[in-house]
Design a protein around this motif. Structure first.
Motif, PDB file in Angstrom:
ATOM      1  N   LYS A  61      -8.278   3.317   5.146  1.00 57.01           N
ATOM      2  CA  LYS A  61      -8.309   3.389   3.682  1.00 57.01           C
ATOM      3  C   LYS A  61      -7.526   2.269   3.011  1.00 57.01           C
ATOM      4  O   LYS A  61      -7.481   2.200   1.779  1.00 57.01           O
ATOM      5  N   LEU A  62      -6.932   1.386   3.804  1.00 58.81           N
ATOM      6  CA  LEU A  62      -6.385   0.159   3.229  1.00 58.81           C
ATOM      7  C   LEU A  62      -7.453  -0.579   2.428  1.00 58.81           C
ATOM      8  O   LEU A  62      -7.149  -1.269   1.459  1.00 58.81           O
ATOM      9  N   TYR A  63      -8.697  -0.425   2.857  1.00 61.51           N
ATOM     10  CA  TYR A  63      -9.802  -1.085   2.151  1.00 61.51           C
ATOM     11  C   TYR A  63      -9.845  -0.644   0.691  1.00 61.51           C
ATOM     12  O   TYR A  63      -9.977  -1.472  -0.214  1.00 61.51           O
ATOM     13  N   ASN A  64      -9.728   0.656   0.461  1.00 60.88           N
ATOM     14  CA  ASN A  64      -9.782   1.160  -0.915  1.00 60.88           C
ATOM     15  C   ASN A  64      -8.602   0.667  -1.736  1.00 60.88           C
ATOM     16  O   ASN A  64      -8.758   0.278  -2.893  1.00 60.88           O
ATOM     17  N   PHE A  65      -7.413   0.691  -1.115  1.00 62.17           N
ATOM     18  CA  PHE A  65      -6.234   0.218  -1.842  1.00 62.17           C
ATOM     19  C   PHE A  65      -6.393  -1.247  -2.212  1.00 62.17           C
ATOM     20  O   PHE A  65      -6.130  -1.651  -3.352  1.00 62.17           O
ATOM     21  N   ALA A  66      -6.835  -2.054  -1.247  1.00 64.86           N
ATOM     22  CA  ALA A  66      -7.009  -3.482  -1.511  1.00 64.86           C
ATOM     23  C   ALA A  66      -8.090  -3.718  -2.558  1.00 64.86           C
ATOM     24  O   ALA A  66      -7.952  -4.582  -3.429  1.00 64.86           O
ATOM     25  N   LEU A  67      -9.173  -2.948  -2.494  1.00 64.74           N
ATOM     26  CA  LEU A  67     -10.258  -3.086  -3.455  1.00 64.74           C
ATOM     27  C   LEU A  67      -9.787  -2.742  -4.859  1.00 64.74           C
ATOM     28  O   LEU A  67     -10.060  -3.473  -5.830  1.00 64.74           O
ATOM     29  N   ASN A  68      -9.059  -1.654  -4.990  1.00 67.60           N
ATOM     30  CA  ASN A  68      -8.536  -1.258  -6.306  1.00 67.60           C
ATOM     31  C   ASN A  68      -7.502  -2.242  -6.827  1.00 67.60           C
ATOM     32  O   ASN A  68      -7.440  -2.500  -8.033  1.00 67.60           O
ATOM     33  N   SER A  69      -6.691  -2.785  -5.924  1.00 67.19           N
ATOM     34  CA  SER A  69      -5.688  -3.780  -6.341  1.00 67.19           C
ATOM     35  C   SER A  69      -6.360  -5.047  -6.836  1.00 67.19           C
ATOM     36  O   SER A  69      -5.924  -5.672  -7.804  1.00 67.19           O
ATOM     37  N   LYS A  70      -7.449  -5.424  -6.164  1.00 69.67           N
ATOM     38  CA  LYS A  70      -8.197  -6.613  -6.542  1.00 69.67           C
ATOM     39  C   LYS A  70      -8.807  -6.437  -7.929  1.00 69.67           C
ATOM     40  O   LYS A  70      -8.848  -7.370  -8.735  1.00 69.67           O
ATOM     41  N   ALA A  71      -9.281  -5.208  -8.176  1.00 68.24           N
ATOM     42  CA  ALA A  71      -9.883  -4.920  -9.487  1.00 68.24           C
ATOM     43  C   ALA A  71      -8.833  -4.972 -10.584  1.00 68.24           C
ATOM     44  O   ALA A  71      -9.101  -5.407 -11.688  1.00 68.24           O
TER      45      ALA A  71
ATOM     46  N   ALA B  61       0.821  -1.205   0.000  1.00 73.17           N
ATOM     47  CA  ALA B  61       0.000   0.000   0.000  1.00 73.17           C
ATOM     48  C   ALA B  61       0.860   1.262   0.000  1.00 73.17           C
ATOM     49  O   ALA B  61       0.564   2.238  -0.704  1.00 73.17           O
ATOM     50  N   THR B  62       1.937   1.250   0.777  1.00 76.69           N
ATOM     51  CA  THR B  62       2.835   2.408   0.812  1.00 76.69           C
ATOM     52  C   THR B  62       3.519   2.592  -0.535  1.00 76.69           C
ATOM     53  O   THR B  62       3.569   3.707  -1.081  1.00 76.69           O
ATOM     54  N   SER B  63       4.026   1.514  -1.105  1.00 82.24           N
ATOM     55  CA  SER B  63       4.677   1.587  -2.419  1.00 82.24           C
ATOM     56  C   SER B  63       3.688   2.008  -3.495  1.00 82.24           C
ATOM     57  O   SER B  63       4.072   2.631  -4.490  1.00 82.24           O
ATOM     58  N   GLY B  64       2.414   1.671  -3.289  1.00 85.82           N
ATOM     59  CA  GLY B  64       1.386   2.019  -4.265  1.00 85.82           C
ATOM     60  C   GLY B  64       0.841   3.416  -4.116  1.00 85.82           C
ATOM     61  O   GLY B  64      -0.131   3.780  -4.797  1.00 85.82           O
ATOM     62  N   GLY B  65       1.422   4.227  -3.234  1.00 82.41           N
ATOM     63  CA  GLY B  65       1.031   5.626  -3.117  1.00 82.41           C
ATOM     64  C   GLY B  65       0.021   5.936  -2.035  1.00 82.41           C
ATOM     65  O   GLY B  65      -0.447   7.070  -1.931  1.00 82.41           O
ATOM     66  N   ALA B  66      -0.327   4.934  -1.198  1.00 82.13           N
ATOM     67  CA  ALA B  66      -1.342   5.155  -0.166  1.00 82.13           C
ATOM     68  C   ALA B  66      -0.736   5.412   1.205  1.00 82.13           C
ATOM     69  O   ALA B  66      -1.466   5.446   2.203  1.00 82.13           O
ATOM     70  N   GLY B  67       0.564   5.616   1.286  1.00 81.60           N
ATOM     71  CA  GLY B  67       1.231   5.723   2.575  1.00 81.60           C
ATOM     72  C   GLY B  67       0.721   6.836   3.467  1.00 81.60           C
ATOM     73  O   GLY B  67       0.699   6.686   4.692  1.00 81.60           O
ATOM     74  N   ASP B  68       0.303   7.952   2.889  1.00 81.70           N
ATOM     75  CA  ASP B  68      -0.163   9.073   3.709  1.00 81.70           C
ATOM     76  C   ASP B  68      -1.602   8.898   4.174  1.00 81.70           C
ATOM     77  O   ASP B  68      -2.079   9.672   5.018  1.00 81.70           O
ATOM     78  N   ASP B  69      -2.315   7.920   3.623  1.00 82.36           N
ATOM     79  CA  ASP B  69      -3.699   7.670   4.041  1.00 82.36           C
ATOM     80  C   ASP B  69      -3.731   7.026   5.418  1.00 82.36           C
ATOM     81  O   ASP B  69      -2.798   6.319   5.820  1.00 82.36           O
ATOM     82  N   TYR B  70      -4.825   7.247   6.134  1.00 84.93           N
ATOM     83  CA  TYR B  70      -5.024   6.553   7.399  1.00 84.93           C
ATOM     84  C   TYR B  70      -5.358   5.080   7.129  1.00 84.93           C
ATOM     85  O   TYR B  70      -5.891   4.721   6.072  1.00 84.93           O
ATOM     86  N   ILE B  71      -5.080   4.239   8.103  1.00 82.08           N
ATOM     87  CA  ILE B  71      -5.199   2.792   7.934  1.00 82.08           C
ATOM     88  C   ILE B  71      -6.566   2.327   7.434  1.00 82.08           C
ATOM     89  O   ILE B  71      -6.631   1.397   6.614  1.00 82.08           O
TER      90      ILE B  71
END
Length: 295
Positions: free
Chosen positions: A285-295, A273-283
Motif C-alpha cells: 500500500k506504499l503505492y497508494n500513499f505515494a500516489l496520494n502524495s504525488k496528487a 509514509a509512517t509519519s503520514g499515517g500509513a504505518g499500519d498498512d502492509y508494504i
C-alpha cells in the motif's frame, strides 16, 4: 518422542502464533504470556499451552524462551527490565531472540544474559507467516557453536533451514541487510508502477513483461497484486516495521561510515509514509500513499 522440552514464548504476532502452535502440536510444554492481543493466547491455551503473567514467570518454567516481538527496545525490556527474563535466571536457561533487532542492542542484552549465567542467541526469521504455521521458516543464527547446537532441536520445531551466520549479533545484522534488499525492491516496484501510470503504460503490461524478464523478483510479485487487483496479502509486513528495520540499518551504516545512497532514500520513503499515517498498512500500500502524495 524424547522428553518434551519446556519452552516459553513471548510475542504472538503474525509470525509468533504460528511458531508457538508448531511447538504445541509437537507435544512440548509451552508457556506463553499476553502482549497486546489476547486472542492468540486464548487459542494456544485451548491447544494445551500454559499462560504466565510476566516474562519472568515464563522464564521460571522454561529451559528455552523464544522472544519474537517488534523492536530492540521491547527485547531489552523483556529480558533485562523489571519482571524480565533475567529476574528469573536459572542454570540451563537459553533465550532465543527471533526479533528483527538492532545488533548493538543484541550484543548488550547478550552480555547481560552472560553475566547472569543465561545463554542467548539471535535467531531472526525469513519467509512469511504461512511458513511459520507450517514450521518451514528460515533462521539466521548468531551464536556460539554450543548454544546453537543446544537450541537446534527447538529451532527445528518451526524452521526448515537454520543458517549459522556467526557470533551473537551477526544474525540480526544479516537480517537487516536481507530486509534492505527485500524492502528496497518493494519500494522500487512502487516507484516503477507510479512511473508507468504517469507515462501511460498499462500496469498489466508492466506486470506481464517484467514477470518474464530480469526485472522480476519475489518482491515485484508481492507488490504488483495490490496495484493490479487490490490484494495486499502477498507481503504481510507493515510499513512501520519496515521503517524500523531500515532505521536500524541506517544507524549502523552511519556508525561504520559506509557509503550509502539507496538506503537513505528507502528509509526516507518509509519514514514519510509512517509519519503520514500509513504505518499500519502492509508494504504494497506504499503505492497508494505515494500516489496520494504525488496528487
Amino acid at each position: 518422542m524424547a522428553d518434551p522440552y519446556k519452552i516459553g514464548f513471548i510475542g504472538l504476532g503474525l509470525m509468533g502464533e504460528g511458531m508457538a502452535t508448531c511447538i504445541v502440536k509437537a507435544g512440548h510444554r509451552l508457556t506463553v504470556t499476553a502482549n497486546r492481543n489476547r486472542a492468540p493466547v486464548d487459542r494456544l491455551v485451548a491447544a494445551g499451552a500454559a499462560e504466565a503473567d510476566t516474562p519472568a514467570a515464563v522464564a521460571r518454567d522454561s529451559d528455552f524462551v523464544v522472544v519474537c516481538v517488534a523492536t530492540a527496545e521491547q527485547v531489552d525490556a523483556i529480558v533485562t527490565g523489571p519482571d524480565g527474563i533475567l529476574s528469573a535466571a536459572h542454570p540451563g536457561l537459553t533465550v532465543i531472540d527471533c526479533t528483527t533487532s538492532h545488533p548493538d542492542v543484541t550484543r548488550r542484552v547478550a552480555g547481560a544474559c552472560s553475566a547472569a549465567g543465561v545463554s542467548y542467541m539471535d535467531a531472526p526469521l525469513a519467509r512469511t507467516p504461512t511458513e511459520a504455521w507450517e514450521g518451514r521458516l528460515n533462521i539466521m543464527a548468531g551464536a556460539d557453536d554450543a548454544v546453537l547446537e543446544r537450541a537446534r532441536p527447538v529451532l527445528s520445531l518451526f524452521a526448515e533451514n537454520i543458517f549459522h551466520i556467526g557470533p551473537v549479533g551477526s544474525g540480526h545484522a544479516l537480517k537487516l541487510i536481507n530486509n534492505f534488499l527485500s524492502i528496497g525492491a518493494a519500494t522500487l516496484t512502487v516507484e516503477a508502477a507510479l512511473a508507468a501510470r504517469s507515462l501511460g503504460v498499462d500496469h498489466r503490461k508492466l506486470f506481464e513483461v517484467c514477470s518474464a524478464g530480469g526485472a522480476n523478483s519475489a518482491m515485484f510479485q508481492a507488490v504488483m497484486p495490490w496495484i493490479l487487483d487490490g490484494d495486499d496479502t502477498k507481503m504481510r509486513f507493515s510499513i512501520a516495521n519496515a521503517r524500523k528495520d531500515m532505521g536500524y540499518l541506517k544507524s549502523l551504516a552511519e556508525k561504520a561510515r559506509l557509503p550509502a545512497t539507496v538506503l537513505p532514500a528507502v528509509s526516507a520513503t518509509l519514514e514519510a509514509a509512517t509519519s503520514g499515517g500509513a504505518g499500519d498498512d502492509y508494504i504494497p500500500k506504499l503505492y497508494n500513499f505515494a500516489l496520494n502524495s504525488k496528487a
